[in-house]
Scaffold this motif. Structure first.
Motif, PDB file in Angstrom:
ATOM      1  N   GLU A   1       0.835  -1.208   0.000  1.00 56.12           N
ATOM      2  CA  GLU A   1       0.000   0.000   0.000  1.00 56.12           C
ATOM      3  C   GLU A   1       0.867   1.253   0.000  1.00 56.12           C
ATOM      4  O   GLU A   1       1.930   1.289   0.626  1.00 56.12           O
TER       5      GLU A   1
ATOM      6  N   SER B   1       2.439   4.128   1.258  1.00 57.39           N
ATOM      7  CA  SER B   1       2.609   4.542   2.644  1.00 57.39           C
ATOM      8  C   SER B   1       3.310   5.886   2.790  1.00 57.39           C
ATOM      9  O   SER B   1       3.171   6.549   3.825  1.00 57.39           O
TER      10      SER B   1
ATOM     11  N   ARG C   1       4.132   1.767   7.525  1.00 55.15           N
ATOM     12  CA  ARG C   1       3.050   1.427   8.439  1.00 55.15           C
ATOM     13  C   ARG C   1       3.465   0.187   9.219  1.00 55.15           C
ATOM     14  O   ARG C   1       3.759  -0.857   8.621  1.00 55.15           O
TER      15      ARG C   1
ATOM     16  N   ARG D   1      -2.149  -0.951  12.011  1.00 56.34           N
ATOM     17  CA  ARG D   1      -3.342  -0.226  11.565  1.00 56.34           C
ATOM     18  C   ARG D   1      -4.401  -0.281  12.657  1.00 56.34           C
ATOM     19  O   ARG D   1      -4.471  -1.232  13.443  1.00 56.34           O
TER      20      ARG D   1
ATOM     21  N   GLU E   1       3.841  -2.250   6.077  1.00 53.39           N
ATOM     22  CA  GLU E   1       3.410  -1.686   4.799  1.00 53.39           C
ATOM     23  C   GLU E   1       4.448  -0.694   4.285  1.00 53.39           C
ATOM     24  O   GLU E   1       4.867   0.205   5.011  1.00 53.39           O
TER      25      GLU E   1
ATOM     26  N   ASN F   1       1.394   8.559  -1.214  1.00 51.29           N
ATOM     27  CA  ASN F   1      -0.055   8.346  -1.304  1.00 51.29           C
ATOM     28  C   ASN F   1      -0.844   9.621  -1.573  1.00 51.29           C
ATOM     29  O   ASN F   1      -2.071   9.645  -1.406  1.00 51.29           O
TER      30      ASN F   1
END
Length: 376
Positions: free
Chosen positions: A162, A164, A174, A177, A340, A345
């Motif tokens: 993802e 990050s 990450r 979460r 992650e 992003n």
């Protein structure tokens, strides 16, 4: 054109709006099969999933991603067509460029390099891809994990691709979460004429004091790894459209993003107690889409990923548990350490989504370095 840039172009050009894969997974499976990866196509419902592995035994290091993308929105609002990859000003534009076809391409290229250079590597390296991350996420990684639990497939460490980063590749990873708990709340009233409120019951008026209390509630203080739990109402709907009719029903959509300082059951009980204390006549439909998870400080993968960012990106990464949810929430309960790492992003889900070409071309180096340090 570099291998990662070429593959990202090919993936963006495929209109894989969730849950459609549009041929992305077969393309990737064919490439990896040529290098001796064992390929499992796992289709659940209308969702395609791919599990490709190389090596035997432990540790099992998995790379996790998704080939589906969110809708483009009005295509005329894009500077270039969303499913025609376009390079401009050092950026690659197209739906999924950052979220997350660029990361998927980087994972594939990194795995190809790693296996070609060390075909007898220790342990097992795997790539898990789904076409159901941006949607309801019922038949993607969630169901793959159920399948793994039945077959005994383990995952010890997992890198999720993802996006990050905040401003440059490697500036944030990450390490966990928050959980996500949603509520569809139906408040019951009695419809009637606004001139005769004694003959009706207004659900908006009934809900207002409870909403104020819910919004003012301090759910927890968070902890060293997570911010305090947040409560948000995303939608309230009531009324017939006429200004002289008291509605008979109100529907509210509510969400908690919660840390390990709270539990889903505890939040639910407290919310229902607030509603009941204020006499709200309601029906509640709860949905827990994921529990909070954290890669513990001192974990092997967490340390390796941070070191790789320092050495290859020249930056000490922020180690964060912020943001939304990811498919990592399904992998963590397997006992896996989940981290992650992906590109910036800033434009994900937006018109003119894009990724830095320079970052994209460096990303396979990071993923390959993680493989080498974890499996050699």
């Amino acid at each position: 054109m570099s291998p990662v840039l070429e593959l990202t172009h090919d993936l963006i050009a495929r209109r894989s709006v969730t849950p459609e894969d549009a041929g992305c997974l077969p393309l990737i499976a064919d490439r990896l099969a040529r290098l001796g990866f064992r390929i499992e196509h796992l289709r659940f419902g209308d969702v395609d999933n791919l599990w490709a592995t190389h090596g035997t035994g432990g540790p099992v290091l998995a790379f996790l991603g998704h080939t589906d993308v969110v809708p483009s929105g009005p295509e005329e609002h894009w500077a270039t067509p969303p499913f025609e990859p376009t390079e401009k000003g050092g950026m690659l534009y197209g739906r999924g460029a950052a979220d997350m076809k660029g990361s998927v391409a980087a994972m594939v290229v990194a795995l190809e390099r790693f296996v070609a250079m060390d075909p007898g590597h220790a342990g097992t390296v795997g790539l898990l891809l789904t076409s159901d991350e941006e949607g309801v996420a019922l038949h993607g990684v969630r169901e793959v994990v159920e399948h793994f639990n039945k077959t005994g497939q383990r995952i010890d460490h997992c890198v999720v691709g993802e996006p990050s980063a905040k401003a440059q590749l490697g500036d944030l990873i990450r390490v966990g979460r928050r959980g996500s708990l949603s509520l569809t709340l139906t408040v019951h009233g009695i419809q009637g004429h606004v001139a005769y409120p004694e003959k009706a019951k207004n659900p908006i008026h009934a809900f207002a004091p409870a909403l104020a209390a819910l919004a003012a509630e301090r759910w927890d203080e968070g902890n060293a790894d997570f911010p305090p739990t947040s409560f948000q109402v995303s939608n309230i709907n009531a009324g017939t459209g006429a200004n002289n009719v008291i509605p008979g029903e109100l529907i509210a959509l509510v969400n908690w993003r919660f840390s390990t300082a709270s539990s889903a059951d505890g939040l639910r009980a407290r919310a229902e107690a607030i509603l009941e204390a204020r006499g709200v006549d309601y029906a509640a439909e709860w949905h827990l889409s994921g529990l909070p998870f954290l890669a513990a400080p001192g974990g092997r993968l967490r340390g390796v990923v941070a070191d790789v960012c320092r050495e290859l990106c020249g930056i000490d990464p922020e180690q964060s548990t912020g943001g939304g949810t990811s498919d990592g929430r399904f992998i963590a309960p397997m006992g896996a350490e989940v981290i992650e790492l992906g590109p910036v992003n800033a434009t994900i889900h937006k018109v003119d989504e894009c990724v830095s070409i320079a970052d994209l071309e460096r990303l396979p180096d990071l993923y390959e370095a993680i493989c080498r340090r974890m499996l050699t």
